[in-house]
Every structure is written in structure tokens, then in C-alpha cells.
Motif scaffolding. Sequence first.
Motif, PDB file in Angstrom:
ATOM      1  N   ALA A   1     -49.680  20.293  19.001  1.00 57.29           N
ATOM      2  CA  ALA A   1     -49.390  19.742  17.662  1.00 57.29           C
ATOM      3  C   ALA A   1     -49.530  18.223  17.607  1.00 57.29           C
ATOM      4  CB  ALA A   1     -47.991  20.168  17.210  1.00 57.29           C
ATOM      5  N   SER A   2     -50.562  17.695  18.223  1.00 59.76           N
ATOM      6  CA  SER A   2     -50.738  16.245  18.262  1.00 59.76           C
ATOM      7  C   SER A   2     -50.911  15.643  16.875  1.00 59.76           C
ATOM      8  CB  SER A   2     -51.954  15.900  19.130  1.00 59.76           C
ATOM      9  OG  SER A   2     -51.739  16.303  20.463  1.00 59.76           O
ATOM     10  N   ALA A   3     -51.490  16.410  15.943  1.00 55.98           N
ATOM     11  CA  ALA A   3     -51.691  15.895  14.586  1.00 55.98           C
ATOM     12  C   ALA A   3     -50.358  15.621  13.905  1.00 55.98           C
ATOM     13  CB  ALA A   3     -52.519  16.884  13.763  1.00 55.98           C
ATOM     14  N   LEU A   4     -49.360  16.461  14.179  1.00 52.66           N
ATOM     15  CA  LEU A   4     -48.027  16.236  13.604  1.00 52.66           C
ATOM     16  C   LEU A   4     -47.441  14.936  14.138  1.00 52.66           C
ATOM     17  CD1 LEU A   4     -46.463  19.822  13.805  1.00 52.66           C
ATOM     18  CD2 LEU A   4     -47.571  18.732  11.841  1.00 52.66           C
ATOM     19  N   LYS A   5     -47.600  14.698  15.417  1.00 49.28           N
ATOM     20  CA  LYS A   5     -47.088  13.463  16.009  1.00 49.28           C
ATOM     21  C   LYS A   5     -47.781  12.245  15.405  1.00 49.28           C
ATOM     22  CE  LYS A   5     -46.937  10.845  20.336  1.00 49.28           C
ATOM     23  NZ  LYS A   5     -47.251  10.842  21.775  1.00 49.28           N
ATOM     24  N   GLU A   6     -49.077  12.296  15.265  1.00 51.48           N
ATOM     25  CA  GLU A   6     -49.807  11.156  14.710  1.00 51.48           C
ATOM     26  C   GLU A   6     -49.371  10.843  13.289  1.00 51.48           C
ATOM     27  OE1 GLU A   6     -51.786   9.113  16.414  1.00 51.48           O
ATOM     28  OE2 GLU A   6     -51.146  10.351  18.120  1.00 51.48           O
TER      29      GLU A   6
END
Length: 808
Positions: free
Chosen positions: A567-572
Motif C-alpha cells: 500500500a505504498s500509494a496510501l503512504k505517499e
Amino acid sequence: MNSILRQYFLILSFTVLLTTSGYAQMLDLSDAKIICFEKKDKLVLKSVAVLQEEIKKRTNISLPASKKWTNKSQPIIAVGREVDLGRFPDKYRTAISQMKNTGEEGYKMLVFEDTKTVFIIGHDSRGVLYGIGKLLRKMEMGQGGLFLPADLEISSTPRYPIRGHQLGYRPKTNAYDAWSVAQFDSYIRDLAIFGANSIEIMPPRTDDDFTSVHMQLSAMEMITEQSKSCDTYGMDVWMWYPNMGTDYTHPDSVQKELAERRQVFKAVPRLNALFVPGGDPGDLEPDVLFNWLQQVAEVLNQYHPQAKIWVSPQVFKPTQAWFDVFYEHVNKQYPWFGGVVFGPWVKTPIREIRKIIGPDIPIRKYPDITHSVSSQYPVPQWDLAYAITLGRECINPRPADEKMIHNALDQYAQGSISYSEGSNDDVNKFIWSDQDWDPETPVIETLRDYGRYFIGPDFTEGIAQGMIRLEKNLQGPLLVNQGVTRTLQQWQDMEKKASESVLTNARFQMGLLRAYFDAYIYRRLLYEAELEQKARDVLAEAKSLGSKVAINQAKAILSKAWEAPVASALKERCLALADSLFKSIGAQLTVEKHHAMGGRGNFIDYIDRPLNDVIWLMDVMAMIAKEPEEATRIAEIEKILQRNNPGPGGFYDNFGTPGSWARVKSAISREEDPGNLESPRITFGIGLVGQPWVHEVTAQGFEGKASPRPWMTQVTALYDQPLKIVYDNLDPRGSYTIKVAYTGRFRSRVKMVANDILVHDYLKTGNQPIYEFQIPQQAVSEGVVEFKWIAAPGERGAQVSEIWLIKN
């Protein structure tokens, strides 16, 4: 033609709004005139200006104001005090007079649909401001349009005379120190519109630095400006002033401290009350404290003759003797004494304070609405994953909790001024103000006003329900809270339709950030819990794989958490929103990039903290790998896998988990005791010797070794309140050994009994994590044991994180 087109587009743009708002009929006030006969009263005139300015800001409509009545057909917003009512036409005066009477600061609002006339009649000047605030909250304001429900009829008087919030300009706050004079003025106005009548400021010297990189003015200059702003809105100014000196008895030290206060009191044009905490910081013995305050009062009244001094019995390790002397002084009712403040770390329940002090001595609440752990009102039984990542001072809308906490205790006080350390508790402030005005106000009504007024009419319901969803995200075990994903989807739906002005609105950004953050932590928890289980499965095959092979494979599996993150997009998106909040309101959510003070709102720094037991597992596996013998390595791996196994007929509990919490005994409900002064709570923090005292929950080492996750949570009983944990279905003829883990930040002296039979006398916790004791057989003879831990007098409380009940 232009006018016809304008009306057409206005009607078109508001069609959906009007059919979904719940109101049958809306009054178009886009061409209204404001009528106010007042010529001298500064607050009434300021209130009219607030009405004009806030409408202009949201609609680009400039409503004209007049001091003469008009008989033209255009809509009218009539504003005045009750003493002015005789100057209005008979038709209106008669109808308004028949409404329920109002008291101090109250107002009447009445809509005459046939003549398109709205009346705001204040009982007094402040009542005019609060009536206009209510009008603004109920209006549907959009670019080019201004509408009001045509059936509004309100007669309202505040229940409590003290309604406010603390706005301290100092580095410890997570945003306030970056604010300009204009931003403070705007925020003070917002609070007034929702019924607040008091703001609490701070002197330049507190338990904090004097300056920060964010400050645009010196602290002394800013408190002058804050006081001026409050004065323009007719609001009371309080000052929280801790005793930071080292000696309040020596004449030289006393004169130095008084000189500082003289400078501060002179700098603020308005100061109605001084709040001096008994401690946290500045612990003083009551005799010294009250003698000192007598001298402070003399200086205070030179500049502010009517100001009073309020005091809290707020100390970390109080004794009964301390309280006895404190309340003896309170009951003397010195001429300068204003009342008692009930806030964090006040040991005596507020209902008991009400009995101890004279009936005519007022109490003011000082509720901690800003913190989620290590606080007066923590999130109950919080999931460790959130405690580790969101931390103590996250963006924390808790509307239902705030109403419950408020209404559990409101009858004992004359209102409240909240403890706040920044913008993170923004929603809670408005909930609390509405409850101080009227405790019967439904939370959803305040949230709808909040969404409508601050974000826009198109977002009224979305924001209201979205804030409720963010609170539900925090409730119960996160691993099974599938609602977190739905909450994000609902906020993303609003994000997609939001205009640029909404997307850059800090209040929208804060809610949106929390929705993304929660979803990211949820996804990580699912992933990292599975990785840990897979690593343990590999370790369980150590005999067949070989210990070192199993250890290396387990490490590789655990390492995927950061080598192949989810879920890297959520972190970004979280990182981007943190930057946006820094730009819009100076919110400091990271130390390095946004220059936050560590442990004070910088929860974005914690976004990737491990959510499983990887720190402890990696540390233990590294030590096992150094063992020279294979048999030893296998045996040590087995200890990892069997750590929580109490053996046949035994019991194991980790009191940060819901299943174990069921064993904890409480004689009073949370609704009766929200601050846990008479009931247990879940706390966080390891608190062993060699570790720094910090607010945030960390997995720091212990004597060179990492700490297992169960040591990070405890069941806690504050002060000398007994902590009771019950085990049943024991073998009445059996013999048991208890292993108990004493972790937690308090490091108190505690003793333990089983069915009132001593198991161990007072010992100092924090020196080692786990102790082992034989349970007296007599205590087990009925098959049910109530274990009880009691902290020594003057200690902060008893804390237990784990229990192994082992059948011998």
C-alpha cells in the motif's frame, strides 16, 4: 436578462442541496439587507461585521447594513438586543416576545417567511454574537447564493457560563506556534461562532522553550494580540501560568517571579482570570502555594482589578496530607480566589471535590481533548498498532466520546476551558463548546454545522458522517475492523468532487489524512501479522531445516515488511497531505521536514513503525545464531515459540488484548468514570530502567535486548486505586505459580494479594520486567482467585502487562 439568468443558475445549483438538506423550504437571502439600530455597542457592531465578512468570504455577496427599518420587499436580517425590541414593527415584536425567555448570553432567532425577514435578538451583547454564530452555522452558503431554512425558531441560553479552549503560543504545540495574528483571530472567531466565550493563553515562560523556528512574533507580543482579539469578540481571557521558579519562599526569588508577572499582566489589555496549576509543572506544598498566590493576586489586580486566581490540585504523586491542606486553603475563600480547576492528574474525582469544597465555590473543568494516550481521557482499549503509529497527539476527532465524557461530569462544574496543544483536536473543540452550551445537543447536529460552515453545504453530511467514521476506526481490534477501508472510500469520494478551495482547506485535509493513514496502518497490520506467522511457522521446522537455515528464512520473511512494503500509494498520499497541512496552517507532523517537537503531533514520523514483533524476534534470533551448539539453538527457538504457553491447565493473558481485558474487574462504568480515577484503563509504554520517559509508544531495548510487544501495553489502576484481575475455573486442590510482567511508565511501588492473602509486599517496579511467585494454596481453595495490586501512597498507580498462571 442577467438577473433572470442569475436566479435560474442559483435555483439550479441549489436544487440537490435543498432536496437533501432535510428542510422543506429555504429562504433566499442573497439580496438581503441587515438592519441594526445599534450605534455605540462595540460587540453588537462587531457581530454585524462578522456576519457580513463570513458571508462575503463564502458567497462573494456583500450584504449592506442599515440603521433604519425598510418597508421594501427585499429580505431582511434584523439584529439587536432585547432592549432594542421596541424599535421594531409590532408584528415582529409581538411574535418574538412570545418566545421562550432567554438568559445571559442567550438569543432568539425567528424567521418570518411571508416577509422574508430573519430576526436575531440577543439577551445582551454577547447574545447577539452567539445568535449570529448560530445563523451562520445554519445558512447554506455557496458562491453567489445564501439560503436559510424557513422554519427556524430558536430560543437558546447557554447551560454553563464558562465555555472555552486553551490556545497556547509555544513550541510544544503542534501548530499554534506557526500561526500569525490573523490566524489566531480567525480561529478565536470560529470558536465564538460555536458558542465559546473564553480563551486561555500562556505566558512566555512555561515548561517549554521561549521560541521556535515557526514563530512570527515573540511570545509576549502574541499574547498581547490574542488578548486584543478576544476583547473585540467580548470573550473572557484566561491565562494558564505554572510556577516554574525554584524557590517561592526566599524574598529575592519571590521578587524576581513577581517582576516577571508584572511584565506579563501589563502586556495583555484584557485578563479575566489566572489559572495556576498545583503541579505538572511546578509542584508546591499548599501552604507555600497559597501564600505565593496572595502575592501574585496583588500584582494581578494592579492591572486587572476584577481578575481572580483559580487553582488545580494537579500533582503527579500526591499524598492525603497534601490534599487536606490544599482543600483547607480553598475553603477559606480568599478575596482573590476564583475557584478550583479539575484537570489531568487531579486524583480526587470531581464529584468528591464538589462535596469537599464549599457549595458556593465554583469548579471549572480543564478537559484533555487533545491527547489519545498518556492522558486524562485516552482512547479506551486502543489497538497497539494505532498507539504505536498515531501516538499521543494525532488528528483525533472523537465526537461521541467527547459528548460522553462531557455529560458524565458536566453537572459538577460551571463549564470548561479545554486543554489543547494544537490543531489536531479541532473537531473536539466544537463538540465540547456545543455541549457546554447545551448538553442535549446531538453530536450529529454539531458535526453537520461543522461540515456546512467550514467546508461547504455540499459536504454537510459527508463531513459529519466522515468524522464519525474516523472515530469508529479507532474502536476495537484493528485487525478485524474492515470499516477502515470503507471510511477511506467515503473520504475519497469527497476528495474526487472537492474543489481546489476544499482540497486546500485544513479541516478537510485533516480528516482526509486520517482516513488515508488509518487505511495504510490497517493494510500494514494485515500484512505484517501474516509475515510474523509465516516466520514462526518456519522456526517451528527448525529441527528438520536446521536452526541457522530456519533463522535465516524467518529473517528473510520478516524483512519483507520493508523490502516489499504494501500500500505504498496510501503512504505517499499521507506524506503529501502532511506537507499540505504544514503549508495551510503550519501543522508540524514530522520533526525533520516540518520542525515538530518530538512526541508532539509528529505522528507521520511513526507511519512505518513495525506492527508485529519483528524487533524482538530479530534481536532474539541474532543472539540464538551466535550459540555454538545446535541443540542449544533449537532449545532457544522453542522458547520463542512457547513464550506465551502457560502449560497444561494454565492461563496466559496479555492485558493489551480484548480477551484478557474480560478478566479485569471494575465496579464502575466508563460512562460514570471516563477519566479512570476509580476504574482501570489500558496504558502504553514499557517503562523499564534504562529507558527514557517518553510519551510515544516505542519498542526500545532493555539491557541490550529488544522488548516483546506484550510489554508495551498494560492494564493500569491510577494512584492507590486497587487493580483487580479475576481467574475462575481453577483447580481448588491444585498448586499454582504466577509469573507477572510489571511494565509501564509509572515504575511505582506495588504489592500483590490473592483473595486478600499477601503474595508479595511492596516492591519497586521497573527494575526487571517479570517476577515469579507461588500462590498460597488457601487462595485457590474455592477455584476462584481475585488478584489485587495496590500502589503505595503517593505513587502514580499499579500496572500489569502479562500474567502466566502455571499449574504446578
